[in-house]
Design a protein around this motif. Sequence first.
Motif, PDB file in Angstrom:
ATOM      1  N   ASP A  96       0.867  -1.182   0.000  1.00 22.95           N
ATOM      2  CA  ASP A  96       0.000   0.000   0.000  1.00 22.95           C
ATOM      3  C   ASP A  96       0.899   1.225   0.000  1.00 22.95           C
ATOM      4  N   GLU A 120      -1.467  -1.264  -5.701  1.00 28.20           N
ATOM      5  CA  GLU A 120      -2.623  -0.478  -6.138  1.00 28.20           C
ATOM      6  C   GLU A 120      -2.379   0.081  -7.539  1.00 28.20           C
ATOM      7  N   ASP A 140      -7.497  -2.650  -8.319  1.00 27.58           N
ATOM      8  CA  ASP A 140      -8.293  -1.452  -8.065  1.00 27.58           C
ATOM      9  C   ASP A 140      -8.137  -1.043  -6.597  1.00 27.58           C
ATOM     10  N   PRO A 141      -7.721   0.214  -6.324  1.00 23.16           N
ATOM     11  CA  PRO A 141      -7.482   0.610  -4.931  1.00 23.16           C
ATOM     12  C   PRO A 141      -8.720   1.042  -4.161  1.00 23.16           C
ATOM     13  N   ARG A 142      -9.886   1.073  -4.791  1.00 23.19           N
ATOM     14  CA  ARG A 142     -11.074   1.590  -4.115  1.00 23.19           C
ATOM     15  C   ARG A 142     -11.453   0.737  -2.903  1.00 23.19           C
ATOM     16  N   ASN A 143     -11.648   1.420  -1.786  1.00 25.54           N
ATOM     17  CA  ASN A 143     -12.102   0.817  -0.517  1.00 25.54           C
ATOM     18  C   ASN A 143     -11.111  -0.178   0.077  1.00 25.54           C
ATOM     19  N   THR A 144      -9.891  -0.206  -0.384  1.00 24.72           N
ATOM     20  CA  THR A 144      -8.938  -1.155   0.203  1.00 24.72           C
ATOM     21  C   THR A 144      -8.595  -0.805   1.646  1.00 24.72           C
ATOM     22  N   ARG A 173     -10.800   0.687   3.667  1.00 24.13           N
ATOM     23  CA  ARG A 173     -12.057   0.780   4.413  1.00 24.13           C
ATOM     24  C   ARG A 173     -12.714  -0.582   4.609  1.00 24.13           C
ATOM     25  N   THR A 174     -12.123  -1.624   4.048  1.00 21.27           N
ATOM     26  CA  THR A 174     -12.692  -2.968   4.131  1.00 21.27           C
ATOM     27  C   THR A 174     -11.987  -3.755   5.222  1.00 21.27           C
TER      28      THR A 174
END
Length: 404
Positions: free
Chosen positions: A193, A282, A347-351, A353-354
């Motif tokens: 990350d 990412e 895809d880095p979306r919500n990585t 926040r999950t």
Amino acid sequence: MIRAYKFLMRPTVRQAASLGEMLRDHCSLYNGALEERSDAYRHASKTSVTYGRQSAQLKDIRAFDPERQGRWSFSSQQATLRRLDKAFAAFFRRVASGETPGYPRFRGINWFDTVDFPKDGDGCRWDSTPHDPVTRVRFQGVGHVKVNQHRPVAGKVKTVSVKREGKRWYVILTAERSQPEPLPATGRVVGIDMGIANFLADSGGEFTPNPRHGRRATAKLQAAQRALSRFPRVRRDERTKNHQRAVQKVADLHRKVRRQRLDHAHKTALGLVREHDFIAHEDLKIRNMLKAPAPKSDPTTPGGFLPNGAACKAGLNRSISDAGWGVFLTILHAKAESAGREVIAVDPRNTSRTCPECGYVAAENRPTQEKFHCQNCDHQTHADTVGALNVLRAGLARRQAQPA
């Protein structure tokens, strides 16, 4: 596999002068070809001048000016014309796609720093004196120039380029080689990350600190730029010796920061490639991340604007640029290919926040920049580690979904 090598050259005073003349004459050729294309299109006939037509004129140009254009390699002059042709091709492509076109510009002598030789042995020769313990490269019109070859060149040399950076001269080679032997398997996989507080965090809970080379050099750069700003804005050939030294000081500081950033990226990527068989990262759209926020008009004040966070965003953009994510990822992919490792972008979306334990997704799971606290299962850890774990899982899932 094509790999590039960059070595410092150590020309004599006379050879350095000849290299400067070579750049000057190729710059003149580039500008002359650009002027011909522009003038032809301004004509009522709207004539288009192609690379083939301009290349066919080289023989007459060299015969007309043997003291300048006739001194240099015919193939390198063709490469300069191809460079202009590629600039026009990119211009028309951007026009067709509706992007900002950017018409090719005339180059000043200090803004034309590279000459390409498309084939080793045609106007140039790498390792031109194999009997000599010192490596040399030969250029037509210059002679045999000493090279500080700090590592061996693997494969057959295909192209050779000369590049000027400040007062230094470099030779850049591209060499073709067969696929090298892959590194021994380690059985380890990792997700990373990218960040600013830490350069990267991996799925094992380790952190690589961000060296912040640009920020550390800020004080020296500001002092050098203030000293430069005291000189009047004049043409380059009208600068005094002190003015030239001030310009060189700023350029040297920027060059040092760039090389420090490259060194850090190479060492970090090499460590990841040696220790892991599979690396997931990412898929960052860095250019979009660096965009300035759109202005907000103030409806109560004609011509006025509301605060839009541009100052804070500018600081964030500087930190992103200083981290050098794009350079690092490019180097990582190249080293992984050479070592037989696998690298996948996800895809880095919500990585971040999950929850890696229960899979619950919510913005509230990340109350601060560093802290992750799942609102569903109460799992707590560092937010960047969570991001790296989710990146690894997504990368492994993508690898399994790929056809064999």
